[in-house]
Design a protein around this motif. Structure first.
Motif, mmCIF file in Angstrom:
data_model
loop_
_atom_site.group_PDB
_atom_site.id
_atom_site.type_symbol
_atom_site.label_atom_id
_atom_site.label_comp_id
_atom_site.label_asym_id
_atom_site.label_seq_id
_atom_site.Cartn_x
_atom_site.Cartn_y
_atom_site.Cartn_z
ATOM 1 N N ARG A 112 0.774 -1.127 0.013
ATOM 2 C CA ARG A 112 0.038 0.067 0.180
ATOM 3 C C ARG A 112 0.879 1.130 -0.007
ATOM 4 N NH1 ARG A 112 -5.386 -0.105 -1.291
ATOM 5 N NH2 ARG A 112 -6.553 -1.817 -0.305
ATOM 6 N N GLY A 113 0.443 2.357 -0.732
ATOM 7 C CA GLY A 113 1.165 3.621 -0.764
ATOM 8 C C GLY A 113 -0.057 4.610 -0.905
ATOM 9 N N GLU A 114 0.732 6.000 -1.503
ATOM 10 C CA GLU A 114 -0.146 7.043 -1.695
ATOM 11 C C GLU A 114 -0.012 7.590 -3.008
ATOM 12 O OE1 GLU A 114 -1.488 11.418 0.634
ATOM 13 O OE2 GLU A 114 0.420 10.077 1.081
ATOM 14 N N VAL A 115 -0.992 7.887 -3.796
ATOM 15 C CA VAL A 115 -0.598 8.864 -5.099
ATOM 16 C C VAL A 115 -0.244 10.403 -4.619
ATOM 17 C CG1 VAL A 115 -1.797 9.639 -7.497
ATOM 18 C CG2 VAL A 115 -2.386 7.410 -6.181
ATOM 19 N N VAL A 116 0.771 10.822 -5.136
ATOM 20 C CA VAL A 116 1.356 12.132 -4.823
ATOM 21 C C VAL A 116 1.353 12.908 -6.169
ATOM 22 C CG1 VAL A 116 2.312 11.518 -2.788
ATOM 23 C CG2 VAL A 116 3.654 11.374 -4.637
ATOM 24 N N ALA A 117 1.523 14.189 -6.188
ATOM 25 C CA ALA A 117 1.951 14.867 -7.433
ATOM 26 C C ALA A 117 3.431 15.030 -7.476
ATOM 27 C CB ALA A 117 1.115 16.415 -7.199
ATOM 28 N N ARG A 118 3.835 15.042 -8.767
ATOM 29 C CA ARG A 118 5.361 15.083 -8.831
ATOM 30 C C ARG A 118 6.153 16.412 -8.286
ATOM 31 N NH1 ARG A 118 8.152 14.514 -14.825
ATOM 32 N NH2 ARG A 118 6.717 16.361 -15.379
ATOM 33 N N ALA B 47 0.771 19.122 -13.203
ATOM 34 C CA ALA B 47 -0.074 18.129 -14.105
ATOM 35 C C ALA B 47 0.489 16.786 -14.335
ATOM 36 C CB ALA B 47 -0.278 18.963 -15.251
ATOM 37 N N PRO B 48 -0.326 15.743 -14.661
ATOM 38 C CA PRO B 48 0.419 14.386 -14.974
ATOM 39 C C PRO B 48 1.715 14.609 -15.921
ATOM 40 C CG PRO B 48 -1.985 14.622 -15.498
ATOM 41 C CD PRO B 48 -1.538 15.952 -15.354
ATOM 42 N N VAL C 78 2.312 5.471 -15.800
ATOM 43 C CA VAL C 78 2.454 5.979 -16.985
ATOM 44 C C VAL C 78 1.377 5.490 -17.866
ATOM 45 C CG1 VAL C 78 3.839 5.270 -19.241
ATOM 46 C CG2 VAL C 78 4.814 4.929 -17.174
ATOM 47 N N ASN C 79 0.989 6.610 -18.793
ATOM 48 C CA ASN C 79 -0.253 6.582 -19.541
ATOM 49 C C ASN C 79 -0.233 5.298 -20.378
ATOM 50 O OD1 ASN C 79 -2.952 6.848 -20.815
ATOM 51 N ND2 ASN C 79 -2.510 9.044 -20.785
ATOM 52 N N ASN C 80 -1.433 4.644 -20.511
ATOM 53 C CA ASN C 80 -1.521 3.560 -21.504
ATOM 54 C C ASN C 80 -1.362 3.894 -22.966
ATOM 55 O OD1 ASN C 80 -1.752 1.342 -19.663
ATOM 56 N ND2 ASN C 80 -3.703 1.725 -19.083
ATOM 57 N N HIS C 81 -1.883 5.029 -23.196
ATOM 58 C CA HIS C 81 -1.999 5.708 -24.592
ATOM 59 C C HIS C 81 -0.724 6.801 -24.836
ATOM 60 C CE1 HIS C 81 -5.842 3.455 -25.066
ATOM 61 N NE2 HIS C 81 -6.129 4.031 -23.785
ATOM 62 N N SER C 82 -0.547 6.569 -26.183
ATOM 63 C CA SER C 82 0.703 7.717 -26.482
ATOM 64 C C SER C 82 -0.184 9.018 -26.436
ATOM 65 C CB SER C 82 1.154 7.459 -27.644
ATOM 66 O OG SER C 82 1.889 8.526 -28.075
ATOM 67 N N ALA C 83 0.471 9.979 -26.034
ATOM 68 C CA ALA C 83 -0.103 11.476 -26.100
ATOM 69 C C ALA C 83 -0.509 11.849 -27.603
ATOM 70 C CB ALA C 83 0.768 12.528 -25.534
ATOM 71 N N SER C 84 0.386 11.472 -28.548
ATOM 72 C CA SER C 84 0.105 11.768 -29.657
ATOM 73 C C SER C 84 -1.137 11.394 -30.636
ATOM 74 C CB SER C 84 1.693 11.614 -30.443
ATOM 75 O OG SER C 84 1.785 10.121 -30.670
ATOM 76 N N ASP D 23 -6.137 13.783 -18.000
ATOM 77 C CA ASP D 23 -5.252 14.521 -17.043
ATOM 78 C C ASP D 23 -6.070 14.784 -15.682
ATOM 79 O OD1 ASP D 23 -3.251 14.678 -18.721
ATOM 80 O OD2 ASP D 23 -3.544 16.894 -19.360
ATOM 81 N N THR D 24 -7.242 15.359 -15.955
ATOM 82 C CA THR D 24 -8.198 15.576 -14.861
ATOM 83 C C THR D 24 -8.567 14.439 -13.898
ATOM 84 O OG1 THR D 24 -9.387 17.379 -16.144
ATOM 85 C CG2 THR D 24 -10.557 16.655 -14.219
ATOM 86 N N GLU D 25 -8.567 13.121 -14.699
ATOM 87 C CA GLU D 25 -8.807 12.103 -13.998
ATOM 88 C C GLU D 25 -7.721 11.669 -13.045
ATOM 89 O OE1 GLU D 25 -9.980 7.205 -14.651
ATOM 90 O OE2 GLU D 25 -9.438 8.667 -16.346
ATOM 91 N N SER D 26 -6.472 11.712 -13.547
ATOM 92 C CA SER D 26 -5.234 11.203 -12.850
ATOM 93 C C SER D 26 -4.922 12.271 -11.716
ATOM 94 C CB SER D 26 -4.190 11.233 -13.830
ATOM 95 O OG SER D 26 -3.789 12.494 -14.572
#
Length: 382
Positions: free
Chosen positions: A80-86, A282-283, A343-349, A360-363
């Motif tokens: 277990r851990g925690e999600v944080v902003a970079r 942001a993500p 890491v996002n499953n989809h390429s940003a391009s 971005d809003t979801e993450s």
């Protein structure tokens, strides 16, 4: 007559035993069919031959299923851990004053370089105008020193020197006449002294005029030019100080992100270095976990793992990359802290701007939630 042999009774006994054996075999076959799958084992009891022995046994029909391997489930260590902003920054101004503008609210997405808040800078505007005037005056003085005296100024100095020379010559002649008269006893000593003093004064003025003329003809001295340059540099430094104060009177987004907190509104009086806004980068977002030493020893930077957010299981997990590992073990918890980047499953391009914004809003909404790190057993020797 002898009594007949009770053959039917003996046959009924054997038939009961056969029926019991057949029931046992059917039960065993049914259980094996349930355990091994339908159609693996079948029982087909054959009826007794009318002309054969009375002790005939049932026959079993066996069908063979082809053996094949099945892949076992993948097993994981789960932590277990925690999600944080970079990056998470509190934004403030170095100067205090009255807030005139706060252009963002909680949840607003901002880009690097956007102006987010301002304070009143009327005093700095006046200081900037004064500094600009000082710069203009110092630059004009330097230009004049470099250019040297004008030709008209030199001619005026020459005329002044000539005038003083003529006056000195006339005064000297007057003194000589007074001296001659005094020798013959016709003049007074006071008149002689006055003529001498006037002649000496005009001689001194003529020498000063000639020195000034020579200085003008030689041009501006290097020391004077250096002094003019120094005054210009001082004026420029004063203007730069005003620019620094102006930049310290507003808040600029240091990176792309989302506003997490707005602490003050317009009209509030704030002090120097008092936080006004809080921004989260942001993500991609990060997550931190405490891992036992016997597992973390098999991990290294850039390893690919899976992370699920909230109560999601391994099947809903996101790919993640190990970006840093704490070098030492915590002496209290005996855990090593590691940080991963989701890491996002989809390429940003391949994403359209609208769908990327929604991702971005979801993450960003994951920040602060509980995360689960899934470490495959295959990566360790456990």
């Amino acid at each position: 007559m002898n009594a007949p042999v009770p053959a039917p009774k003996q046959r009924s006994v054997w038939n009961a035993r056969s029926i019991a054996l057949i029931a046992f075999l059917l039960t065993t076959g049914t259980l094996l069919s349930i355990a091994l799958g339908p159609g693996v084992l079948g029982i087909d009891p054959a009826p007794a031959d009318d002309g054969s022995s009375e002790t005939a046994t049932p026959r079993l029909h066996v069908r063979v299923a082809q053996a094949r391997s099945i892949e076992g489930p993948e097993l994981f260590h789960r932590y277990r851990g925690e999600v944080v902003a970079r990056r998470d920054s509190s934004l403030a101004m170095r100067r205090g004053g009255r807030l005139t503008e706060v252009s963002v609210h909680e949840g607003d997405m901002v880009a690097k370089g956007d102006v987010l808040a301002r304070i009143d800078v009327a005093d700095l505007d006046a200081a900037a105008a004064s500094a600009d005037a000082e710069i203009a005056a110092a630059k004009a003085a330097l230009d004049e020193a470099i250019a040297g005296p004008r030709s008209q100024t030199i001619r005026v100095a020459e005329a002044n020197a000539q005038q003083l020379q003529a006056q000195w010559t006339a005064s000297k002649n007057r003194f000589e006449r007074q001296q001659s008269l005094r020798e013959r006893g016709a003049g007074t000593q006071q008149e002689l002294d006055d003529a001498k003093f006037a002649t000496d004064a005009l001689a001194a003025n003529h020498l000063a005029a000639m020195a000034s003329l020579d200085e003008l003809k030689e041009g501006t001295r290097r020391e004077q030019i250096a002094a003019a340059k120094a005054r210009l540099q001082f004026a420029n430094a004063a203007r730069q100080r005003v620019e620094v104060d102006l930049s310290d009177s507003l808040i600029v987004a240091p990176f792309d992100g989302v506003i997490a907190t707005r602490l003050f509104d317009e009209g509030s009086i704030i002090g120097p270095n008092q936080p006004v806004l809080r921004i989260l980068e942001a993500p991609p977002v990060h997550a931190t976990f405490g891992i036992p030493a016997d597992v973390s020893d098999f991990l290294k930077v850039n390893d690919r793992l899976r992370v699920s957010v909230g109560e999601a299981g391994a099947e809903q997990s996101q790919p993640a990359r190990v970006i840093r590992m704490q070098p030492q073990i915590n002496p209290v918890t005996r855990l090593r802290l590691i940080e991963v980047e989701l890491v996002n499953n989809h390429s940003a391009s391949k994403l359209e701007s609208a769908s990327k914004s929604s991702l971005d809003t979801e993450s960003i909404g994951w920040i602060g939630k509980t995360a689960t790190l899934w470490v495959p057993w295959s990566k360790t020797e456990t």
